[in-house]
Design a protein around this motif. Structure first.
Motif, PDB file in Angstrom:
ATOM      1  N   GLN A 148       0.979  -1.238   0.128  1.00 24.12           N
ATOM      2  CA  GLN A 148      -0.099  -0.127   0.094  1.00 24.12           C
ATOM      3  C   GLN A 148       0.948   1.248   0.107  1.00 24.12           C
ATOM      4  O   GLN A 148       0.824   2.149  -0.581  1.00 24.12           O
ATOM      5  N   GLN A 151       1.470   7.046  -6.785  1.00 24.27           N
ATOM      6  CA  GLN A 151       0.521   8.004  -6.912  1.00 24.27           C
ATOM      7  C   GLN A 151       1.180   9.607  -6.708  1.00 24.27           C
ATOM      8  O   GLN A 151       0.834  10.402  -7.545  1.00 24.27           O
ATOM      9  N   GLY A 195      -8.952   6.159  -4.717  1.00 28.54           N
ATOM     10  CA  GLY A 195      -9.468   5.014  -4.697  1.00 28.54           C
ATOM     11  C   GLY A 195      -8.405   4.136  -5.221  1.00 28.54           C
ATOM     12  O   GLY A 195      -7.632   4.386  -5.970  1.00 28.54           O
ATOM     13  N   MET A 196      -8.453   2.771  -4.606  1.00 29.70           N
ATOM     14  CA  MET A 196      -7.413   1.785  -5.143  1.00 29.70           C
ATOM     15  C   MET A 196      -7.620   1.046  -6.267  1.00 29.70           C
ATOM     16  O   MET A 196      -7.123   0.539  -6.926  1.00 29.70           O
ATOM     17  N   THR A 197      -9.042   1.027  -6.538  1.00 28.31           N
ATOM     18  CA  THR A 197      -9.267   0.346  -7.986  1.00 28.31           C
ATOM     19  C   THR A 197     -10.178   1.480  -8.518  1.00 28.31           C
ATOM     20  O   THR A 197     -10.631   2.557  -8.208  1.00 28.31           O
ATOM     21  N   THR A 198     -10.498   1.121 -10.007  1.00 29.78           N
ATOM     22  CA  THR A 198     -11.438   1.753 -10.953  1.00 29.78           C
ATOM     23  C   THR A 198     -12.851   2.084 -10.166  1.00 29.78           C
ATOM     24  O   THR A 198     -13.538   3.145 -10.261  1.00 29.78           O
ATOM     25  N   LYS A 199     -13.274   0.992  -9.666  1.00 31.41           N
ATOM     26  CA  LYS A 199     -14.663   0.980  -9.344  1.00 31.41           C
ATOM     27  C   LYS A 199     -14.385   1.953  -8.193  1.00 31.41           C
ATOM     28  O   LYS A 199     -15.549   2.497  -8.145  1.00 31.41           O
ATOM     29  N   GLU A 200     -13.655   1.671  -7.220  1.00 32.09           N
ATOM     30  CA  GLU A 200     -13.762   2.491  -6.065  1.00 32.09           C
ATOM     31  C   GLU A 200     -13.608   3.937  -6.361  1.00 32.09           C
ATOM     32  O   GLU A 200     -14.476   4.693  -5.605  1.00 32.09           O
ATOM     33  N   THR A 201     -12.822   4.274  -7.360  1.00 33.34           N
ATOM     34  CA  THR A 201     -12.751   5.646  -7.472  1.00 33.34           C
ATOM     35  C   THR A 201     -14.020   6.237  -8.097  1.00 33.34           C
ATOM     36  O   THR A 201     -14.430   7.395  -7.919  1.00 33.34           O
TER      37      THR A 201
END
Length: 99
Positions: free
Chosen positions: A7, A14, A70-76
């Motif tokens: 992480q 990032q 967000g860690m994933t596209t979905k989360e973002t």
């Protein structure tokens, strides 16, 4: 311990991307006058009109929503949409692409 290390590496990557893009991390745009999350379709239309009329507003919105993370596209995507639209408005929008 290994998960924390991974992480931290992701966070470092990032931050490096942000630095290399020249984005100013210290300044979060104040968009409180736009009233996010948008509470009605009429409100959404007013915000879209302001974006079309003010060229600098688009870049401020990119920074504002880009900081959602967000860690994933979905989360973002979920975080950005939660900041942008109230649930009642999101339910009224047709989300299927018209191909």
């Amino acid at each position: 311990m290994e998960t924390i290390k991974q992480q931290q590496q992701l966070i470092l990557l990032q931050l490096q991307r942000i630095q290399s893009s020249g984005a100013d991390c210290a300044e979060v745009p104040n968009l409180s006058d736009l009233g996010f999350p948008v509470s009605s379709l009429e409100h959404l239309a007013r915000v879209e009109g302001r974006i079309a009329a003010q060229s600098d507003l688009k870049n401020k919105l990119i920074t504002f929503f880009g900081l959602s993370g967000g860690m994933t596209t979905k989360e973002t995507v979920w975080r950005v949409l939660a900041k942008a639209l109230a649930n009642d408005v999101a339910k009224k929008i047709k989300w299927q692409a018209g191909f």
